[in-house]
Design a protein around this motif. Structure first.
Motif, short mmCIF file in Angstrom:
data_model
loop_
_atom_site.label_atom_id
_atom_site.label_comp_id
_atom_site.label_asym_id
_atom_site.label_seq_id
_atom_site.Cartn_x
_atom_site.Cartn_y
_atom_site.Cartn_z
N SER A 181 -80.93 42.99 -2.57
CA SER A 181 -80.27 43.22 -3.86
C SER A 181 -80.21 41.95 -4.69
N LEU A 182 -80.26 42.11 -6.00
CA LEU A 182 -80.09 40.98 -6.92
C LEU A 182 -78.62 40.62 -7.00
N ILE A 183 -78.34 39.34 -7.20
CA ILE A 183 -76.96 38.88 -7.38
C ILE A 183 -76.89 37.99 -8.62
N SER A 184 -75.70 37.80 -9.15
CA SER A 184 -75.54 36.92 -10.32
C SER A 184 -75.67 35.47 -9.89
N GLU A 223 -80.32 19.90 -19.48
CA GLU A 223 -79.13 20.12 -18.67
C GLU A 223 -79.06 21.53 -18.07
N LYS A 224 -79.68 22.50 -18.73
CA LYS A 224 -79.58 23.88 -18.25
C LYS A 224 -80.32 24.09 -16.93
N PHE A 225 -81.21 23.17 -16.57
CA PHE A 225 -81.97 23.30 -15.32
C PHE A 225 -81.11 22.82 -14.15
N LYS A 226 -80.93 23.69 -13.17
CA LYS A 226 -80.10 23.38 -12.00
C LYS A 226 -80.91 23.66 -10.73
N ILE A 227 -80.49 23.05 -9.62
CA ILE A 227 -81.18 23.22 -8.34
C ILE A 227 -80.21 23.71 -7.28
N VAL A 228 -80.66 24.66 -6.46
CA VAL A 228 -79.92 25.01 -5.24
C VAL A 228 -80.85 24.75 -4.05
N LEU A 229 -80.32 24.06 -3.04
CA LEU A 229 -81.07 23.75 -1.82
C LEU A 229 -80.46 24.55 -0.68
N ILE A 230 -81.29 25.36 -0.03
CA ILE A 230 -80.84 26.18 1.10
C ILE A 230 -81.43 25.61 2.39
N GLY A 231 -80.56 25.37 3.37
CA GLY A 231 -81.04 24.85 4.64
C GLY A 231 -80.11 23.80 5.20
N ASP A 232 -80.45 23.30 6.35
CA ASP A 232 -79.70 22.24 7.01
C ASP A 232 -80.67 21.50 7.91
N TYR A 264 -82.80 36.25 0.89
CA TYR A 264 -83.69 37.07 0.09
C TYR A 264 -83.06 37.44 -1.26
N SER A 265 -81.77 37.71 -1.25
CA SER A 265 -81.08 38.00 -2.52
C SER A 265 -81.09 36.77 -3.43
N ILE A 266 -80.94 35.60 -2.84
CA ILE A 266 -80.90 34.37 -3.64
C ILE A 266 -82.27 34.08 -4.25
N ILE A 267 -83.33 34.14 -3.44
CA ILE A 267 -84.66 33.79 -3.98
C ILE A 267 -85.14 34.81 -5.01
N ALA A 291 -93.26 36.27 -2.50
CA ALA A 291 -92.95 37.70 -2.49
C ALA A 291 -91.68 38.03 -3.27
N SER A 292 -90.98 37.02 -3.74
CA SER A 292 -89.64 37.21 -4.33
C SER A 292 -89.61 37.85 -5.70
N GLY A 293 -90.76 37.88 -6.37
CA GLY A 293 -90.76 38.39 -7.75
C GLY A 293 -90.44 37.30 -8.76
N LYS A 294 -90.47 36.06 -8.30
CA LYS A 294 -90.28 34.90 -9.17
C LYS A 294 -91.46 33.95 -8.97
#
Length: 371
Positions: A181-184, A223-232, A264-267, A291-294
């Motif tokens: 599912s898509l999320i905001s 400034e509108k460009f932001k980054i999210v990093l997923i992982g550890d 998957y929702s995030i990507i 495969a994410s549609g982006k």
């Protein structure tokens, strides 16, 4: 046939995610498959596999110290477990070495398959370790390469074992991505809004993943460009990333999400997925991102170039300015944006996990049948 998958842990990483997603598929095909972890710290992937209740999970050491992966006394515990299985499928170092020693201790009674997940490792650059590394491959019955680039690297590294190398490309469950599912953007992180243009990288914190290049590209973006990093991953690499963010005063533009169960929702909900690695094998994250549609942007690195060239967008390894320009180009040209999306999805469709599982099962049958 009883098969034991052996890996260092089920922490974040492509090989780890691959096992989490595919062990139930092997079981559904009638393969009696379990997994052995050298170390575990109650990771998310381990908990998810436990919830599925589809296999036995053997753990050599439960602790808070990831260094326990490198305890050589694990060899004797591995040897004891190997006796219960017809074939062991091994992933990553040091499991690669320990399983060989354990099987030698047992008189080489278990057939061994090793999957090489990368085009490069540090041991190749150290003379003594290079020799030891090449020797361990001699004791595997088959060596799985996950991409053509990995095959070429292996053939150069272990030319005498060339006849053992089998190309089986990684795959992902495309249906799961499609159905996510898509999320905001605010649900991705509270400091994001729908007016932000969000860039995402899914990768462990390791030097080879080079998140720093992606972070530094923000210097050339609005400034509108932001980054999210997923992982550890490595604490030292994580500290470098945090230090870089502070040094460039990007605390309000770069967000570390840690390990997420709704990847998957995030990507599917960000604007561009990116992987800035210095080298790869056949990255699970790259297939998922395409495969994410982006749109998917990747460094022109071994393992990534083979996957992305002609479909997604490539930039020179470490070239933060070029990466920034590609991001801008996609953000201002909706037609270009959509054409890259379509090309990426077509490419990802070639890498379904069901195809990979069927090829592995055939390999197991052929390898065990030669016993």
């Amino acid at each position: 046939m009883r098969v034991l998958q052996i890996i260092n842990s089920l922490g974040t990483g492509g090989a780890e995610k691959l096992l989490l997603d595919t062990i139930p598929l092997y079981r559904a095909q009638g393969i009696e498959m379990d997994i052995l972890l050298l170390w575990d710290n109650d990771t998310m992937f381990t908990r998810e596999l436990q919830k599925m209740n589809c296999c036995k999970i053997h753990i050599i050491k439960k602790s808070n110290r990831i260094q326990d992966i490198y305890n050589p006394f694990a060899i004797f515990k591995i040897a004891k477990l190997l006796k219960q299985y017809d074939l062991a499928h091994v992933h990553l170092f040091p499991a690669q070495y320990y399983v060989v020693f354990a099987n030698l201790w047992n008189g080489r009674k278990t057939k061994l398959v090793f999957t090489e997940h990368s085009t490069y490792n540090k041991r190749m650059a150290t003379p003594i370790l290079n020799i030891l590394d090449r020797l361990t491959y001699c004791f595997y019955d088959k060596i799985v390469s996950i991409s053509k680039d990995v095959s070429l690297a292996l053939e150069k590294h272990i030319p005498t074992q060339k006849q053992k190398i089998i190309l089986i490309e990684n795959g992902v469950n495309l249906e799961k991505i499609e159905n996510a599912s898509l999320i905001s953007k605010n649900e991705i992180h509270p400091n994001l809004s729908d007016t932000d243009f969000v860039l995402c990288q899914v990768s462990a914190f390791r030097a080879g993943k080079d998140q720093l290049t992606l972070i530094k590209s923000l210097q050339y973006l609005e400034e509108k460009f932001k980054i999210v990093l997923i992982g550890d991953g490595s604490e030292s690499e994580k500290e470098k990333i945090i230090e870089c963010i502070k040094h460039l005063k990007l605390e309000d533009r770069v967000f570390l999400l840690g390990i997420k169960s709704n990847i998957y929702s995030i990507i599917k909900s960000v604007d561009i997925n990116i992987l800035s690695s210095k080298f790869e094998g056949l990255s699970i994250s790259s297939i998922e991102g395409m495969a994410s549609g982006k749109p998917f942007i990747a460094s022109n690195a071994p393992g990534l170039a083979e996957m992305v060239k002609g479909y997604g967008v490539l930039f020179e390894i470490g070239n933060q300015k070029e990466l920034a320009q590609h991001i801008v180009d996609l953000s201002i040209d909706s037609s270009y944006y959509q054409s890259v999306v379509l090309s990426c999805k077509l490419r990802a469709a070639e890498f379904d996990s069901a195809k990979m599982v069927a090829q592995h099962i055939q390999l197991y049958i052929e390898t065990y049948g030669s016993k």
